[in-house]
Write a protein that holds these residues in place. Sequence first.
Motif, PDB file in Angstrom:
ATOM      1  N   VAL A  12       0.840  -1.200   0.000  1.00  0.00           N
ATOM      2  CA  VAL A  12       0.000   0.000   0.000  1.00  0.00           C
ATOM      3  C   VAL A  12       0.877   1.253   0.000  1.00  0.00           C
ATOM      4  O   VAL A  12       0.644   2.202  -0.769  1.00  0.00           O
ATOM      5  CB  VAL A  12      -0.937   0.006   1.226  1.00  0.00           C
ATOM      6  CG1 VAL A  12      -1.742   1.304   1.277  1.00  0.00           C
ATOM      7  CG2 VAL A  12      -1.875  -1.197   1.191  1.00  0.00           C
TER       8      VAL A  12
ATOM      9  N   ARG B 135      -7.599  -0.943   1.822  1.00  0.00           N
ATOM     10  CA  ARG B 135      -6.666   0.117   1.442  1.00  0.00           C
ATOM     11  C   ARG B 135      -6.229  -0.015  -0.013  1.00  0.00           C
ATOM     12  O   ARG B 135      -6.022   0.989  -0.703  1.00  0.00           O
ATOM     13  CB  ARG B 135      -5.452   0.096   2.372  1.00  0.00           C
ATOM     14  CG  ARG B 135      -5.789   0.569   3.771  1.00  0.00           C
ATOM     15  CD  ARG B 135      -4.610   0.462   4.704  1.00  0.00           C
ATOM     16  NE  ARG B 135      -5.078   0.181   6.053  1.00  0.00           N
ATOM     17  CZ  ARG B 135      -4.311  -0.144   7.056  1.00  0.00           C
ATOM     18  NH1 ARG B 135      -3.008  -0.254   6.883  1.00  0.00           N
ATOM     19  NH2 ARG B 135      -4.809  -0.368   8.256  1.00  0.00           N
ATOM     20  N   LEU B 136      -6.121  -1.240  -0.490  1.00  0.00           N
ATOM     21  CA  LEU B 136      -5.752  -1.438  -1.891  1.00  0.00           C
ATOM     22  C   LEU B 136      -6.880  -1.002  -2.818  1.00  0.00           C
ATOM     23  O   LEU B 136      -6.640  -0.419  -3.884  1.00  0.00           O
ATOM     24  CB  LEU B 136      -5.371  -2.894  -2.136  1.00  0.00           C
ATOM     25  CG  LEU B 136      -4.008  -3.305  -1.564  1.00  0.00           C
ATOM     26  CD1 LEU B 136      -3.851  -4.829  -1.592  1.00  0.00           C
ATOM     27  CD2 LEU B 136      -2.868  -2.631  -2.327  1.00  0.00           C
TER      28      LEU B 136
END
Length: 421
Positions: free
Chosen positions: A124, A173-174
């Motif tokens: 990330v 988050r990705l």
Amino acid sequence: MEGNESLNSAMRESGLTQVELTDKVNTHLICAGHEGTVSDRTVRNWLTGKTRWPHPRQREALEAVFGCTAEELGFSPPARRRRPSTPAEDAVRRRNFLTAASGTTASVVVPFVGAPHRAGTSDVIRLRSGLDALMALDDTRGGHEGLEQAALAGAAEALEKQKLGAAQRVRLRLFSVAADYTATAAWSALDARQPDRAYALLGKALYLAGMGQDPMAELRVWNSYAMLAHQRGEHVAAVDSAQAAQSTSITKRDHLFASLAHARTAIGHSNLGDRQAAIRSLGYAQEALGKADPDQPRPSWIAFYGPAELTAMTAIVRDRIGDSAEVEAASHKALGTIPKQFRRNRALATTRLALAQLHQRDIDQACSTASSVFELMKGSPIPGRMRSLLGDFYRDLITLAPDATVAQEWGDRYRAEWRRA
């Protein structure tokens, strides 16, 4: 078990959530050459008091994040500790970050040798670093095909990573990173005046922002939708999109985002000729900006917005409601404060100033100001949005002063630059 109220208070004062603190600590660890091993559970253990004395590397990272000692953050060493061992680090497990030579793509992480790669926080961080590089390129050059393609490649990689068995928090988050990359590609198409492509990409970005549960990305997409609607002459839709940006949850937590959404709404109202609503929205934008914390961590795409950009947007609103004198004053003020790295935005503000001078019949000065735009963008093709604005200047120029020598000379320069772009 007693909770760590000192750490909890420090997080509240810094405006950090558990997820954000996890990211920041891992960033410090990775930059120091270690693995980013801190998880949400790690942070919960700190907050509940289950972990009273974190690992030395984690303590150092926490101290760097908050600017105070671990003891001041409520941690206390055990009465008797064994002397920590210092085994040699295993070079195979180090992370190596390589930056692409072009500066327009994300850096690459070399995975563990002999071990299957599992997406994690370091992925990330690396992908967000690549996104920051793309935003710096946009600030200088503006939207173009290379930027759009690099952004789409970043989005594709983020989506591939989230399939690799990552923990749920990493997958979210990705998705968020993929949303930002896709929104960057959409913005590039919008700045290049490719509305159909921009529209399709914004739809994908909004979907990914929802999958990532990321209100900042959602606001970014609605902000771009409002700008796209203006390009298409759909001014009611522009206001609706700007108000959708206002309704995202991030505007309740961060006044800077609220200010941008109100400023975009003001532009929409001005295009509809609603003077009172436009001025009222500008007032809300200014009020919110005055409450915003300039030091709060934010994604790189919002770095352009602040007092200077609000002044430049004020110039746009004033121009569209017919306040030419105020447009010139606002444009001069914006140009005095827009940071030099935002070259494209400076060129746009300069074009706005030239239009204001032209509308006040100051033909010579207007042509001189408009010519400086070509110097500002020297060495790069002029992006479509700026070309369109310069086209507006030229049309008004030949309408107001068709026979003026300076107007004819400027027209020759404009056509030559247009062919080169």
